[in-house]
Write a protein that holds these residues in place. Structure first.
Motif, PDB file in Angstrom:
ATOM      1  N   SER A  21       6.681   6.250 -11.964  1.00 14.18           N
ATOM      2  CA  SER A  21       7.155   4.950 -11.491  1.00 14.18           C
ATOM      3  C   SER A  21       7.025   4.795  -9.983  1.00 14.18           C
ATOM      4  O   SER A  21       7.399   3.768  -9.429  1.00 14.18           O
ATOM      5  CB  SER A  21       8.629   4.768 -11.888  1.00 14.18           C
ATOM      6  N   ASP A  22       6.491   5.804  -9.313  1.00 20.07           N
ATOM      7  CA  ASP A  22       6.423   5.763  -7.854  1.00 20.07           C
ATOM      8  C   ASP A  22       5.189   5.013  -7.351  1.00 20.07           C
ATOM      9  O   ASP A  22       4.107   5.098  -7.935  1.00 20.07           O
ATOM     10  CB  ASP A  22       6.371   7.181  -7.273  1.00 20.07           C
ATOM     11  N   VAL A  23       5.390   4.285  -6.236  1.00 19.19           N
ATOM     12  CA  VAL A  23       4.282   3.739  -5.461  1.00 19.19           C
ATOM     13  C   VAL A  23       4.065   4.697  -4.293  1.00 19.19           C
ATOM     14  O   VAL A  23       5.002   5.021  -3.563  1.00 19.19           O
ATOM     15  CB  VAL A  23       4.599   2.322  -4.937  1.00 19.19           C
ATOM     16  N   THR A  24       2.839   5.163  -4.114  1.00 20.43           N
ATOM     17  CA  THR A  24       2.538   6.115  -3.046  1.00 20.43           C
ATOM     18  C   THR A  24       1.833   5.406  -1.888  1.00 20.43           C
ATOM     19  O   THR A  24       1.438   4.234  -2.003  1.00 20.43           O
ATOM     20  CB  THR A  24       1.669   7.264  -3.565  1.00 20.43           C
ATOM     21  N   PHE A  25       1.661   6.131  -0.795  1.00 23.18           N
ATOM     22  CA  PHE A  25       1.100   5.547   0.418  1.00 23.18           C
ATOM     23  C   PHE A  25       0.003   6.451   0.980  1.00 23.18           C
ATOM     24  O   PHE A  25       0.038   7.669   0.820  1.00 23.18           O
ATOM     25  CB  PHE A  25       2.192   5.341   1.467  1.00 23.18           C
ATOM     26  N   ALA A  26      -0.956   5.819   1.670  1.00 14.02           N
ATOM     27  CA  ALA A  26      -2.021   6.543   2.369  1.00 14.02           C
ATOM     28  C   ALA A  26      -2.125   5.997   3.795  1.00 14.02           C
ATOM     29  O   ALA A  26      -1.735   4.846   4.053  1.00 14.02           O
ATOM     30  CB  ALA A  26      -3.353   6.376   1.652  1.00 14.02           C
ATOM     31  N   GLN A  27      -2.634   6.804   4.701  1.00 15.43           N
ATOM     32  CA  GLN A  27      -2.732   6.373   6.102  1.00 15.43           C
ATOM     33  C   GLN A  27      -3.532   5.083   6.239  1.00 15.43           C
ATOM     34  O   GLN A  27      -3.216   4.223   7.070  1.00 15.43           O
ATOM     35  CB  GLN A  27      -3.373   7.476   6.946  1.00 15.43           C
ATOM     36  N   SER A  28      -4.562   4.925   5.425  1.00 15.44           N
ATOM     37  CA  SER A  28      -5.396   3.729   5.496  1.00 15.44           C
ATOM     38  C   SER A  28      -4.635   2.458   5.133  1.00 15.44           C
ATOM     39  O   SER A  28      -5.093   1.344   5.426  1.00 15.44           O
ATOM     40  CB  SER A  28      -6.610   3.879   4.580  1.00 15.44           C
ATOM     41  N   GLU A  29      -3.467   2.610   4.485  1.00 14.94           N
ATOM     42  CA  GLU A  29      -2.659   1.463   4.077  1.00 14.94           C
ATOM     43  C   GLU A  29      -1.582   1.122   5.093  1.00 14.94           C
ATOM     44  O   GLU A  29      -0.793   0.204   4.879  1.00 14.94           O
ATOM     45  CB  GLU A  29      -2.003   1.760   2.724  1.00 14.94           C
ATOM     46  N   ILE A  30      -1.570   1.864   6.214  1.00 17.55           N
ATOM     47  CA  ILE A  30      -0.557   1.665   7.252  1.00 17.55           C
ATOM     48  C   ILE A  30      -1.201   1.020   8.470  1.00 17.55           C
ATOM     49  O   ILE A  30      -2.182   1.530   9.013  1.00 17.55           O
ATOM     50  CB  ILE A  30       0.085   3.011   7.659  1.00 17.55           C
ATOM     51  N   ALA A  31      -0.649  -0.114   8.911  1.00 18.95           N
ATOM     52  CA  ALA A  31      -1.182  -0.789  10.095  1.00 18.95           C
ATOM     53  C   ALA A  31      -0.726  -0.103  11.367  1.00 18.95           C
ATOM     54  O   ALA A  31      -1.509   0.066  12.312  1.00 18.95           O
ATOM     55  CB  ALA A  31      -0.748  -2.256  10.102  1.00 18.95           C
ATOM     56  N   SER A  32       0.550   0.309  11.412  1.00 24.19           N
ATOM     57  CA  SER A  32       1.087   0.961  12.609  1.00 24.19           C
ATOM     58  C   SER A  32       2.404   1.639  12.280  1.00 24.19           C
ATOM     59  O   SER A  32       3.043   1.335  11.262  1.00 24.19           O
ATOM     60  CB  SER A  32       1.297  -0.046  13.743  1.00 24.19           C
ATOM     61  N   ALA A  33       2.785   2.566  13.164  1.00 25.07           N
ATOM     62  CA  ALA A  33       4.092   3.230  13.050  1.00 25.07           C
ATOM     63  C   ALA A  33       4.558   3.590  14.451  1.00 25.07           C
ATOM     64  O   ALA A  33       3.818   4.229  15.203  1.00 25.07           O
ATOM     65  CB  ALA A  33       3.987   4.485  12.181  1.00 25.07           C
TER      66      ALA A  33
END
Length: 276
Positions: free
Chosen positions: A197-209
């Motif tokens: 049920s988890d949504v995961t993340f990748a660096q390419s999906e991040i605009a900034s931090a």
């Protein structure tokens, strides 16, 4: 002579050669073939001494770095540089690695002039030529909750010690962080991170931090990721028709927070973190 009478008295065996070069070689610079940047425990860094002229094979010096470590620089063959490797040790630290001093182990130039000077090269030391930071301290950040702005796609993480990443609030840290450690748990289903049920993340999906301050980490999702997240079945508040469903929450496994030298936090675990 002119009549080709041949001398028998002109034998010379092992005759001494005196060279016109009587100048001793010196160290003219310290540098490194390793790129500028931040380095952590067990990383290796090249240290090179540039000589004023070619020296014979076997020439060596011992340099003491600003970290207190002593490194041998040498050459096997004749050449105008000596090199060695510094391996970063636990607890080493330096904001700009340099050579504090050096001693002569052995060495001379091609004409027998001995290397004797231990004067540091003015304006040409390692710190003058390179920007190498030694950082062996892991961040101690903790995470407690997450707020999500569905309009802007901004995730705001609340916690402590985000400033131990070691950068200012204007520095984008998205390349520092390990996005594979984040899990958005839809309807709080599944047992912990990596559930179906988890949504995961990748660096390419991040605009900034950005580390906004010691207690706030602000992350902006790329538009496509925000749209995809919002379109996930069960996203947001629980489905009223499913009385067993819960609100979404956030899971983070240890090592999400990393600094520029890639020192990895062990304090940033978040299990079933509240999302507002």
């Amino acid at each position: 002579d002119k009549a080709v009478n041949v001398a028998t008295t002109d034998v010379l065996t092992d005759g001494t050669i005196t060279f016109s070069d009587t100048t001793a070689p010196t160290v003219t610079a310290f540098t490194s073939s390793t790129g500028n940047g931040s380095y952590k425990d067990t990383d290796t860094i090249n240290i090179t001494a540039t000589m004023s002229e070619a020296v014979v094979g076997g020439t060596a010096v011992s340099v003491t770095l600003g970290t207190g470590d002593a490194i041998s620089l040498s050459t096997t063959n004749s050449g105008s540089s000596l090199s060695g490797t510094y391996t970063v040790g636990s607890g080493d630290t330096s904001s700009d690695l340099t050579v504090n001093s050096f001693t002569i182990t052995s060495g001379q130039d091609l004409f027998g002039n001995a290397l004797t000077s231990t004067t540091l090269p003015s304006g040409a030391n390692l710190a003058d030529n390179k920007d190498i930071v030694i950082d062996t301290t892991a961040p101690t950040a903790t995470l407690s909750s997450v707020a999500y702005n569905t309009t802007t796609g901004v995730l705001t993480f609340t916690g402590t010690n985000f400033d131990t990443v070691g950068v200012g609030s204007s520095v984008d840290v998205k390349t520092y962080l390990d996005w594979g450690k984040l899990y958005w748990d839809i309807d709080s289903l599944g047992a912990g991170p990596s559930s179906s049920s988890d949504v995961t993340f990748a660096q390419s999906e991040i605009a900034s931090a950005f580390v906004t301050n010691a207690t706030t980490l602000t992350v902006t999702l790329e538009g496509a990721k925000a749209t995809s997240l919002a379109g996930t079945a069960g996203f947001g508040a629980p489905n009223i028709a499913n009385t067993g469903a819960l609100a979404d929450n956030f899971d983070v496994t240890a090592g999400f927070i990393r600094d520029k030298a890639v020192n990895v936090a062990t304090t940033d675990v978040l299990t079933d973190g509240t999302i507002t």
